[in-house]
Design a protein around this motif. Structure first.
Motif, mmCIF file in Angstrom:
data_model
loop_
_atom_site.group_PDB
_atom_site.id
_atom_site.type_symbol
_atom_site.label_atom_id
_atom_site.label_comp_id
_atom_site.label_asym_id
_atom_site.label_seq_id
_atom_site.Cartn_x
_atom_site.Cartn_y
_atom_site.Cartn_z
ATOM 1 N N ARG A 33 52.875 -48.191 31.669
ATOM 2 C CA ARG A 33 52.267 -49.238 32.518
ATOM 3 C C ARG A 33 51.570 -48.588 33.718
ATOM 4 N N TYR A 34 52.211 -47.585 34.318
ATOM 5 C CA TYR A 34 51.594 -46.898 35.464
ATOM 6 C C TYR A 34 50.401 -46.057 35.013
ATOM 7 N N LEU A 208 56.662 -41.678 41.880
ATOM 8 C CA LEU A 208 57.189 -42.917 41.292
ATOM 9 C C LEU A 208 58.604 -42.649 40.805
ATOM 10 N N VAL A 210 60.788 -44.176 37.955
ATOM 11 C CA VAL A 210 60.576 -45.088 36.831
ATOM 12 C C VAL A 210 61.829 -45.123 35.954
ATOM 13 N N LEU A 271 52.525 -39.576 39.452
ATOM 14 C CA LEU A 271 51.357 -40.179 38.792
ATOM 15 C C LEU A 271 50.161 -39.548 39.502
#
Ligand SMILES: C[S@@+](CC[C@H](N)C(=O)[O-])C[C@H]1O[C@@H](n2cnc3c(N)ncnc32)[C@H](O)[C@@H]1O
Length: 283
Positions: A33-34, A208, A210, A271
């Protein structure tokens, strides 16, 4: 160029990697999704997926670029075999896979609008040369978007099962980050230095945390880890450990994470986005 890596990802282990990868389906849903949010792939884009493995993200890229193309490149013949079979099975006509070393692969100059990678860019023998080769493959203004792990300490998905296994194999031992590979781009300044030296601009690593999803219960998660590279490396050093032994240790270590119908463990990631600047100086 990356001969040791080619051996590792092909060799007798190749089929095994492909199988592990198949089991990993869904582990990285949140990561994707990222990745795809940042990549913002347009419907006519030409997308390059670096170190594509069995092509899960290449196929996703092809779906985003419905009127464009997605090309996955990887060192591993067995993984690419599976990638092609899956793309055929899905009837995706705009996806292609090429076997090669991204560090030296003869990509078409400026042939891609965007290059993506999910955990496929940490293994280069010469990272500056490799990223420069990817940069050359991008059109001016084209973008690079990838995810890679942050420091090992931010990755309980890695440390929790491995620490348990190492301590079981030899009490008192602790897990250490491998010197190359997985965590090679963990320091933020390393990413900025390497990508800048490779000619990228606007290099922006965003941290991030996650949740990686390892399956519906601890037993399934243990099975996944059993085939993974880090566990296999520990077992090579401790050949006396049996499958059942390892499975039981992993399952116990993972049980505390078995909540609400799934085993989710945090992965600390970067990311990273960067641009091949449109420059007049020809760089
Ligand atoms: C951790 S796996 C990730 C696979 C895939 N991107 C995914 O997320 O499922 C790393 C992949 O990078 C590939 N790889 C490593 N070094 C490479 C290189 N120099 N050129 C191309 N692929 C490489 C390996 O063969 C492997 O498939």
């Amino acid at each position: 160029m990356n001969i040791d890596q080619a051996k590792a990802w092909n060799g007798p282990e190749g089929e095994h990697w492909a199988e592990t990868d198949r089991r990993a389906r869904g582990v990285n849903e949140a990561v994707d999704r990222y990745l795809f949010g940042a990549a913002a792939i347009g419907v006519t884009d030409a997308v390059l997926d670096v170190g594509c493995g069995t092509g899960e993200t290449t196929r996703a890229a092809a779906r985003h670029a419905g009127a464009g193309t997605a090309v996955g490149v990887d060192l591993s013949a067995p993984m690419l075999r599976q990638a092609r079979a899956e793309a055929d099975g899905e009837g995706l006509a705009n996806v292609r896979f090429e076997e090669g070393d991204a560090q030296v692969h003869p990509f078409p100059d400026g042939g891609f609008d965007v290059a993506v990678s999910r955990f496929g860019v940490m293994f280069f023998a010469d990272p500056v040369a490799a990223f420069a080769n990817v940069r050359r493959a991008l059109r001016p203004g084209g973008r690079l978007v990838f995810v890679c792990p942050r420091a090992m300490e931010t990755c309980p998905w890695y440390t929790v099962p491995l620490t348990a296994l190492l301590r079981h194999a030899r009490p008192g031992t602790d897990v250490r980050a491998p010197e190359s590979g997985m965590f090679s781009l963990a320091p933020r300044e390393r990413i900025v230095d390497v990508l800048s030296a490779a000619g990228f601009d606007h290099v922006a690593p965003e941290p991030l945390d996650v949740a990686l999803s390892f399956g519906p219960d601890a037993a399934t998660a243990a099975e996944f880890y059993l085939g993974s590279g880090p566990v296999r490396a520990v077992r090579e050093e401790h050949p006396h450990l049996s499958d059942d032994d390892v499975r039981a240790v992993l399952e116990e270590a993972l049980r505390p994470y078995d909540r609400d119908g799934g085993v989710d463990i945090v992965g600390g990631l970067w990311l990273v986005t960067a641009i091949r600047a449109a420059r007049a100086n020809g760089r």
